[in-house]
Design a protein around this motif. Structure first.
Motif, PDB file in Angstrom:
ATOM      1  N   ALA A  99       3.047   0.307   6.942  1.00 32.86           N
ATOM      2  CA  ALA A  99       2.051   1.454   5.071  1.00 32.86           C
ATOM      3  C   ALA A  99       0.787   0.973   6.181  1.00 32.86           C
ATOM      4  O   ALA A  99      -0.021   2.273   5.690  1.00 32.86           O
ATOM      5  CB  ALA A  99       2.359   0.699   4.703  1.00 32.86           C
ATOM      6  N   GLN A 100       0.549   0.577   6.681  1.00 35.84           N
ATOM      7  CA  GLN A 100      -1.159   1.275   7.074  1.00 35.84           C
ATOM      8  C   GLN A 100      -1.262   2.314   7.769  1.00 35.84           C
ATOM      9  O   GLN A 100      -2.148   3.058   7.586  1.00 35.84           O
ATOM     10  CB  GLN A 100      -1.955  -0.291   7.885  1.00 35.84           C
ATOM     11  N   ARG A 101      -0.891   2.693   8.896  1.00 36.93           N
ATOM     12  CA  ARG A 101      -0.638   3.897   9.798  1.00 36.93           C
ATOM     13  C   ARG A 101      -0.728   5.107   8.295  1.00 36.93           C
ATOM     14  O   ARG A 101      -1.398   5.840   8.296  1.00 36.93           O
ATOM     15  CB  ARG A 101       0.374   4.525  10.409  1.00 36.93           C
ATOM     16  N   MET A 102       0.215   5.181   7.526  1.00 37.01           N
ATOM     17  CA  MET A 102      -0.011   6.008   6.623  1.00 37.01           C
ATOM     18  C   MET A 102      -0.788   6.083   5.762  1.00 37.01           C
ATOM     19  O   MET A 102      -1.826   7.265   5.162  1.00 37.01           O
ATOM     20  CB  MET A 102       1.493   6.388   5.487  1.00 37.01           C
ATOM     21  N   ALA A 103      -1.940   4.813   4.968  1.00 36.61           N
ATOM     22  CA  ALA A 103      -2.891   4.798   4.345  1.00 36.61           C
ATOM     23  C   ALA A 103      -4.229   5.311   4.720  1.00 36.61           C
ATOM     24  O   ALA A 103      -5.074   5.964   4.385  1.00 36.61           O
ATOM     25  CB  ALA A 103      -2.645   3.254   3.933  1.00 36.61           C
ATOM     26  N   GLU A 104      -4.017   5.793   6.588  1.00 39.78           N
ATOM     27  CA  GLU A 104      -5.607   5.881   7.019  1.00 39.78           C
ATOM     28  C   GLU A 104      -5.121   7.215   7.088  1.00 39.78           C
ATOM     29  O   GLU A 104      -6.277   7.570   6.903  1.00 39.78           O
ATOM     30  CB  GLU A 104      -5.013   5.332   8.855  1.00 39.78           C
ATOM     31  N   LYS A 105      -4.058   7.764   7.277  1.00 37.47           N
ATOM     32  CA  LYS A 105      -4.328   9.133   6.845  1.00 37.47           C
ATOM     33  C   LYS A 105      -4.659  10.061   5.280  1.00 37.47           C
ATOM     34  O   LYS A 105      -5.235  10.930   6.087  1.00 37.47           O
ATOM     35  CB  LYS A 105      -2.240   9.544   7.405  1.00 37.47           C
TER      36      LYS A 105
END
Length: 199
Positions: free
Chosen positions: A45-51
């Protein structure tokens, strides 16, 4: 998985279920700014939140359409994402989220973590640094190199960081004088239902 290197965690779900899970986690993160989940889900989820935050910083019609398509409840989340969060991270070049490992919360001992937005009101490292400073002052010691590095890290991009840090340090000093040590025991959440004996 045959045929190549795994580029992401499948999380024991098919493609649609995995995407729905991550959309839900990212929406919850934007709403609450700090969520507790398993470590593997948090890292994905961290990857998508950064995006999502990068899209907010671009602030174009195309980026707004992309964010609207990804988020659950976009009418509620878009004003916050393209308003307060975009302004908060305007000068930060990256690293808008943080994953902190915690003790397993569920009784199945799955690795748990907190996924949070940095420089927000629920920033865990900011609070831990303030608590460390309060403890150091109470014991009459000097601030060591590690604490000094953490102070520099949590105050670098934060607005009014010094005043907020000092206010939180005073709050921890007040709690220490009152004898409030906080929670010391982790309460496990039930994963499996209790089996009642029929006889």
């Amino acid at each position: 998985m045959a045929g190549g290197i795994v580029k992401y965690r499948h999380l024991s779900r098919d493609s649609a279920h995995r995407r729905a899970l991550l959309r839900n986690l990212v929406t919850s993160l934007i709403e609450h700014e700090s969520i507790s989940t398993t470590w593997h889900k948090a890292k994905e989820a961290q990857r998508m939140a950064e995006k999502m935050i990068t899209l907010a910083k671009k602030n174009t019609e195309a980026s707004k359409r992309q964010a609207t398509a990804y988020l659950f409840r976009p009418t509620e989340m878009m004003p916050k994402l393209f308003g307060a969060l975009r302004e908060r991270y305007a000068t930060r070049p990256g690293g808008y989220t943080r994953v902190l490992r915690i003790e397993p919360v569920k009784e199945d001992q799955a690795a748990s973590a907190i996924l949070e937005l940095v420089d927000g009101p629920k920033d865990m490292r900011f609070a831990l640094t303030a608590k460390t400073i309060a403890t150091v002052r109470q014991n009459g010691h000097k601030i060591n190199d590690m604490t000094a590095a953490n102070i520099a890290k949590v105050t670098h991009f934060r607005k009014d960081a010094d005043a907020e840090l000092e206010e939180m340090v005073k709050r921890f000093e007040r709690l220490a004088q009152e004898g409030d040590e906080g929670e010391t025991e982790v309460i496990k959440k039930r994963v499996y239902p209790e089996n009642f004996r029929s006889r």
